[in-house]
Design a protein around this motif. Structure first.
Motif, PDB file in Angstrom:
ATOM      1  N   SER A 284       0.833  -1.208   0.000  1.00 40.60           N
ATOM      2  CA  SER A 284       0.000   0.000   0.000  1.00 40.60           C
ATOM      3  C   SER A 284       0.863   1.250   0.000  1.00 40.60           C
ATOM      4  O   SER A 284       0.554   2.247  -0.675  1.00 40.60           O
ATOM      5  N   GLU A 285       1.979   1.213   0.697  1.00 44.38           N
ATOM      6  CA  GLU A 285       2.879   2.367   0.736  1.00 44.38           C
ATOM      7  C   GLU A 285       3.519   2.607  -0.625  1.00 44.38           C
ATOM      8  O   GLU A 285       3.624   3.755  -1.082  1.00 44.38           O
ATOM      9  N   LEU A 286       3.953   1.521  -1.290  1.00 38.78           N
ATOM     10  CA  LEU A 286       4.561   1.678  -2.604  1.00 38.78           C
ATOM     11  C   LEU A 286       3.538   2.156  -3.631  1.00 38.78           C
ATOM     12  O   LEU A 286       3.857   2.940  -4.533  1.00 38.78           O
ATOM     13  N   TRP A 287       2.302   1.690  -3.515  1.00 35.13           N
ATOM     14  CA  TRP A 287       1.258   2.137  -4.449  1.00 35.13           C
ATOM     15  C   TRP A 287       0.989   3.630  -4.306  1.00 35.13           C
ATOM     16  O   TRP A 287       0.704   4.315  -5.285  1.00 35.13           O
ATOM     17  N   GLN A 288       1.087   4.150  -3.075  1.00 36.07           N
ATOM     18  CA  GLN A 288       0.847   5.578  -2.865  1.00 36.07           C
ATOM     19  C   GLN A 288       1.898   6.435  -3.565  1.00 36.07           C
ATOM     20  O   GLN A 288       1.647   7.600  -3.888  1.00 36.07           O
ATOM     21  N   ARG A 289       3.075   5.870  -3.813  1.00 41.20           N
ATOM     22  CA  ARG A 289       4.104   6.625  -4.531  1.00 41.20           C
ATOM     23  C   ARG A 289       3.740   6.860  -5.987  1.00 41.20           C
ATOM     24  O   ARG A 289       4.258   7.788  -6.617  1.00 41.20           O
ATOM     25  N   TYR A 290       2.855   6.003  -6.517  1.00 42.11           N
ATOM     26  CA  TYR A 290       2.415   6.185  -7.899  1.00 42.11           C
ATOM     27  C   TYR A 290       1.267   7.191  -8.003  1.00 42.11           C
ATOM     28  O   TYR A 290       0.839   7.505  -9.110  1.00 42.11           O
ATOM     29  N   LEU A 291       0.759   7.671  -6.874  1.00 47.51           N
ATOM     30  CA  LEU A 291      -0.356   8.613  -6.884  1.00 47.51           C
ATOM     31  C   LEU A 291       0.156  10.020  -6.621  1.00 47.51           C
ATOM     32  O   LEU A 291       1.013  10.225  -5.743  1.00 47.51           O
ATOM     33  N   ASN A 292      -0.357  10.979  -7.374  1.00 47.48           N
ATOM     34  CA  ASN A 292      -0.035  12.366  -7.083  1.00 47.48           C
ATOM     35  C   ASN A 292      -0.971  12.889  -5.999  1.00 47.48           C
ATOM     36  O   ASN A 292      -1.789  12.165  -5.446  1.00 47.48           O
ATOM     37  N   LYS A 293      -0.887  14.175  -5.718  1.00 47.10           N
ATOM     38  CA  LYS A 293      -1.682  14.734  -4.619  1.00 47.10           C
ATOM     39  C   LYS A 293      -3.179  14.694  -4.912  1.00 47.10           C
ATOM     40  O   LYS A 293      -3.997  14.714  -3.981  1.00 47.10           O
ATOM     41  N   ASN A 294      -3.560  14.613  -6.202  1.00 46.73           N
ATOM     42  CA  ASN A 294      -4.974  14.545  -6.565  1.00 46.73           C
ATOM     43  C   ASN A 294      -5.520  13.122  -6.579  1.00 46.73           C
ATOM     44  O   ASN A 294      -6.719  12.924  -6.753  1.00 46.73           O
TER      45      ASN A 294
ATOM     46  N   ILE B 181       3.270  -5.182 -10.742  1.00 45.01           N
ATOM     47  CA  ILE B 181       2.234  -6.130 -10.314  1.00 45.01           C
ATOM     48  C   ILE B 181       2.412  -7.460 -11.027  1.00 45.01           C
ATOM     49  O   ILE B 181       2.298  -8.532 -10.428  1.00 45.01           O
ATOM     50  N   TYR B 182       2.701  -7.404 -12.328  1.00 48.01           N
ATOM     51  CA  TYR B 182       2.881  -8.617 -13.134  1.00 48.01           C
ATOM     52  C   TYR B 182       4.090  -9.418 -12.666  1.00 48.01           C
ATOM     53  O   TYR B 182       4.058 -10.657 -12.648  1.00 48.01           O
ATOM     54  N   GLU B 183       5.161  -8.740 -12.272  1.00 51.64           N
ATOM     55  CA  GLU B 183       6.387  -9.441 -11.893  1.00 51.64           C
ATOM     56  C   GLU B 183       6.427  -9.797 -10.411  1.00 51.64           C
ATOM     57  O   GLU B 183       6.861 -10.887 -10.047  1.00 51.64           O
ATOM     58  N   GLY B 184       5.980  -8.881  -9.535  1.00 52.94           N
ATOM     59  CA  GLY B 184       6.156  -9.088  -8.108  1.00 52.94           C
ATOM     60  C   GLY B 184       4.900  -9.343  -7.314  1.00 52.94           C
ATOM     61  O   GLY B 184       4.983  -9.746  -6.152  1.00 52.94           O
ATOM     62  N   GLY B 185       3.718  -9.073  -7.890  1.00 51.79           N
ATOM     63  CA  GLY B 185       2.478  -9.300  -7.161  1.00 51.79           C
ATOM     64  C   GLY B 185       2.109  -8.128  -6.271  1.00 51.79           C
ATOM     65  O   GLY B 185       2.727  -7.054  -6.301  1.00 51.79           O
ATOM     66  N   VAL B 186       1.080  -8.335  -5.441  1.00 50.11           N
ATOM     67  CA  VAL B 186       0.526  -7.287  -4.583  1.00 50.11           C
ATOM     68  C   VAL B 186       0.473  -7.821  -3.160  1.00 50.11           C
ATOM     69  O   VAL B 186       0.156  -8.994  -2.926  1.00 50.11           O
ATOM     70  N   SER B 187       0.764  -6.954  -2.192  1.00 50.50           N
ATOM     71  CA  SER B 187       0.662  -7.342  -0.792  1.00 50.50           C
ATOM     72  C   SER B 187      -0.802  -7.402  -0.369  1.00 50.50           C
ATOM     73  O   SER B 187      -1.680  -6.839  -1.020  1.00 50.50           O
ATOM     74  N   ASP B 188      -1.057  -8.046   0.762  1.00 48.36           N
ATOM     75  CA  ASP B 188      -2.437  -8.247   1.203  1.00 48.36           C
ATOM     76  C   ASP B 188      -3.108  -6.933   1.572  1.00 48.36           C
ATOM     77  O   ASP B 188      -4.277  -6.716   1.260  1.00 48.36           O
ATOM     78  N   GLU B 189      -2.374  -6.015   2.225  1.00 47.10           N
ATOM     79  CA  GLU B 189      -3.015  -4.781   2.675  1.00 47.10           C
ATOM     80  C   GLU B 189      -3.290  -3.809   1.529  1.00 47.10           C
ATOM     81  O   GLU B 189      -4.187  -2.975   1.620  1.00 47.10           O
ATOM     82  N   GLY B 190      -2.553  -3.931   0.426  1.00 47.92           N
ATOM     83  CA  GLY B 190      -2.773  -3.012  -0.692  1.00 47.92           C
ATOM     84  C   GLY B 190      -3.611  -3.587  -1.814  1.00 47.92           C
ATOM     85  O   GLY B 190      -3.888  -2.897  -2.800  1.00 47.92           O
ATOM     86  N   ARG B 191      -4.037  -4.847  -1.680  1.00 46.63           N
ATOM     87  CA  ARG B 191      -4.722  -5.513  -2.785  1.00 46.63           C
ATOM     88  C   ARG B 191      -6.103  -4.906  -3.051  1.00 46.63           C
ATOM     89  O   ARG B 191      -6.526  -4.798  -4.199  1.00 46.63           O
TER      90      ARG B 191
END
Length: 769
Positions: A426-436, A449-459
């Motif tokens: 979830s923390e890494l996904w927030q880096r892909y989001l801008n302030k909006n 996502i294709y190579e490493g998958g998604v963690s449980d809390e960010g899925r």
């Protein structure tokens, strides 16, 4: 792309409308007509048929359209339909704007309607967002269709300069306008070409006769004839012409540089941007060190091809021929000669793991390590490695390592096989989001996502984006508004329950479907305490979602197995209305869908073709063993997306990869991986088709997920990297730029399309994509 004059475009006049409704009414009226008045003879039948045809399909007022293949040869019927849909959405948006808002503030200030919470203003915003989203998708499809059409045309006429310039002028909007023939003679207008030509012939043939009659030869004054130079245009002394700089001139300039001299930034920029170019480094002063430490001097060069930066090393005794642009390399490199000695080596740096430039006390080394940790060492014994390092630093396809072990550098090639991708939290996904709240780089995120998958809390949040509940370009405000809009729409679906009095047959069918859903939900994942139990509210929510899905998609109906596909989405997303819309999107790409290329038998056809291309041994055995090639053993894999083959934790990781994969049907490659890993053992036992089916069902729960995903990614890359990919696999791997993995564009080849004169797969792919 096409800026032709609007007045020169030919309109398409439509006299008949063959829509589905008209076809149904035509069949009903024709049947009633023939039952009431049977035709006596064939002429009576034809007249009755034509009358009913005109009555059902003929338009009262013909429709005119400029969207014709004559004006826009790249256009398809799917695009025309999408354009009409865009016009309808625009009209509905404009119509919604005309409705006045009940709030007093918005009546005085129209701009305040954007923040109003009334149904009227919400409808305006929803109509606009729907229109805007459709317009953006349509624009992208039109650009893809134009690009594909003109690319094919340029490739087709690559050797015909006249045709190429016609295409270029057509793209620029400078097509030649033909002047309609018109000639006035004796106060009458002549438009027929033959009559105009005859009149001109009569005029010029009779010139001498008329002159002879009107004048005497002695009276004709003879003057000196003008020189041909009088008719030439005047020269311009200030004009200048510069010829294009060719490849040999650049090679000569670089070759004249002294050893150790760094290339100018301008030359490096030119080298990194051009499609095919050479850079000579070290010339005959670069040695290749073998395993025993012996050096062989050779001719070293770099070539920038579209598929990557290519290294070429040729032994000195073969250096009498300068390398040319036609160097061809298979994946991973090649080496060898007729005598078995190492005389020529070709390597594409894009496909290796790491390259290093090392500066020692005695000489300079260039070390290459491939994905199998095999190494190759080149020795620059007379300098020149600084130029190579400068080129690598300017090369867009490598990343400099943070570890500075040498004065020159270590470069890690960003290849899938050479990088360990992290799991997106979830923390890494927030880096892909801008302030909006907009996703800034969805292509790179999907690759992780294709190579490493998604963690449980960010899925949960990530699946909402991948399952199109939210578009990656939506802001936080747009996501909130869309959630509320979809929640209201979900509540309205329940109102579609057929009434028992007005439509008893539909009501009876609905009750039967509800009974089936209740039975399946009680049996689905009964071991999971989150959804099991008659009084469990989650199980009640599953039933409501499936019932509403049947009301929302009556053409899909309800099939046993849908409840199995719903459970993973429900456990991840949780919110009932959001689960419903995510499930709706997921079903459109499942084997239950009626969308083109999504049905079960089409996906099995893709799987057969992949096995035939990469695993001919397995394919040949299946084709000679009863009806094993029908792949009945794989039906459950496609229908349930491997839910029986893996436990819940592994299944969620597998679905992460499926949702982020570059292929819309990556389940085909997953199935091919499972077959390639486990079927060879069964084939060695010479099992029949029935025994293969039974053994494959026993494999459930025994698959190693990491091995399956690794093999599936490898199979996908092998298909994409084939020298010639059959055009029938276009929907499976997609076209250029369609997905995040668009660096290597597949080379599609049509096999049996020459007889038809067109490629049906390429046409349909552009139309439905």
């Amino acid at each position: 792309m096409n800026n032709q004059n609007k007045h020169s475009q030919t309109k398409l006049v439509q006299y008949y409308d063959y829509c589905k409704t008209n076809i149904e009414s035509f069949l009903i009226s024709l049947k009633e007509k023939f039952l009431s008045h049977p035709p006596d003879d064939f002429s009576n039948f034809c007249s009755t048929f034509n009358d009913e045809l005109d009555k059902a399909f003929k338009l009262e007022k013909p429709k005119c359209s400029k969207r014709t293949p004559l004006n826009n040869p790249w256009i398809t019927f799917g695009l025309i339909k999408s354009i009409n849909t865009k016009d309808e959405l625009y009209e509905s948006w404009k119509k919604a704007q005309k409705v006045k808002c009940v709030a007093p503030d918005t009546a005085e200030k129209p701009a305040a309607r954007n923040n109003c919470d009334c149904k009227t203003c919400k409808k305006i915003i929803s109509c606009y967002l729907e229109y805007k989203a459709h317009r953006q998708v349509l624009k992208r499809l039109i650009n893809l269709a134009k690009k594909k059409f003109y690319s094919d045309k340029i490739s087709e006429y690559s050797g015909d300069s006249k045709k190429l310039w016609e295409i270029i002028n057509n793209i620029r909007g400078k097509s030649r306008h033909e002047i309609k023939p018109s000639f006035k003679l004796d106060d009458r207008k002549i438009t027929e070409r033959r009559l105009i030509a005859n009149e001109f012939n009569k005029y010029f043939v009779s010139i001498a006769t008329k002159l002879n009659k009107g004048y005497c030869n002695d009276e004709i004054p003879l003057e000196g004839l003008p020189s041909f130079t009088d008719y030439l245009p005047k020269s311009c002394p200030t004009s200048i012409y510069l010829s294009d700089c060719n490849q040999n001139e650049i090679m000569d300039i670089i070759g004249e540089l002294k050893n150790g001299f760094v290339c100018s930034k301008r030359l490096i920029k030119l080298f990194s941007c051009c499609t095919v170019d050479h850079l000579l480094l070290g010339k005959n002063n670069v040695g290749l060190k073998d395993d025993e430490g012996n050096l062989t001097d050779g001719y070293f060069s770099l070539t920038n091809f579209p598929h990557g930066l290519q290294l070429t090393w040729v032994a000195n005794k073969k250096c009498d021929i300068t390398p040319c642009n036609s160097l061809v390399l298979s994946r991973g490199g090649s080496r060898g000669s007729e005598n078995g000695d190492t005389e020529e080596i070709k390597i594409v740096l894009e496909w290796v793991k790491c390259v290093k430039t090392l500066d020692t006390l005695l000489d300079q080394h260039f070390l290459i390590t491939n994905n199998n940790l095999q190494k190759m060492l080149f020795v620059f014994n007379k300098g020149g490695l600084e130029r190579l390092t400068q080129v690598l630093r300017g090369w867009a396809r490598v990343q400099k390592s943070e570890v500075a072990e040498t004065p020159l550098g270590i470069f890690i090639v960003p290849n899938r096989s050479g990088i360990i991708y992290p799991t997106i939290s979830s923390e890494l996904w927030q880096r892909y989001l801008n302030k909006n709240g907009t996703v800034t780089d969805i292509r790179h995120a999907r690759r992780l996502i294709y190579e490493g998958g998604v963690s449980d809390e960010g899925r949960g949040e990530i699946w909402r984006c991948l399952l199109s509940l939210h578009n990656h370009s939506h802001t936080h405000r747009q996501k909130s508004f869309r959630n509320q809009l979809l929640a209201d729409k979900y509540k309205d679906i329940r109102l579609k329950v057929p009434d028992q009095k007005s439509d008893p047959e539909a009501h009876s069918t609905f009750c039967t479907i509800v009974s089936e859903i209740e039975k399946d939900c009680c049996r689905t994942d009964s071991h999971n305490p989150l959804i099991s139990g008659a009084d469990n509210p989650n199980q009640a929510a599953l039933k409501r979602i499936l019932i509403n899905y049947y009301l929302h998609r009556p053409e899909m109906g309800y099939v046993q197995g849908m409840s199995d596909l719903l459970v993973p989405i429900f456990l991840v997303v949780r919110e009932e209305s959001e689960v419903f819309w995510c499930f709706d999107f997921f079903m459109n790409r499942s084997a239950f869908s009626k969308v083109l290329y999504c049905n079960l038998y089409q996906q099995l056809a893709f799987l057969r073709e992949v096995l035939g291309l990469l695993f001919p041994g397995i394919y040949n055995y299946l084709s000679t063993t009863g009806d094993a090639l029908t792949l009945t053993c794989c039906h459950r894999w496609f229908l349930l997306f491997f839910k029986r083959e893996f436990d819940l934790i592994q299944l969620l990781k597998l679905w992460d990869v499926l949702l982020g994969a570059p292929s819309p049907f990556f389940q085909v490659f997953i199935s091919a991986a499972m077959i390639s890993l486990h079927f060879p053992t069964m084939i060695d036992q010479h099992l029949s088709a029935t025994e293969l089916l039974m053994e494959s069902q026993k494999l459930a729960g025994t698959f190693d997920l990491d091995d399956v995903l690794k093999q599936a990614r490898y199979i996908y890359q092998q298909i994409v990297d084939l020298p010639e990919v059959p055009c029938s696999l276009i929907p499976l791997v997609g076209g250029e730029g369609d997905y995040w993995d668009g660096f290597r564009s597949p080379n599609f080849t049509c096999l049996d399309c020459e007889k038809k004169g067109f490629c049906e797969m390429k046409r349909d792919y552009v139309r439905i994509s």
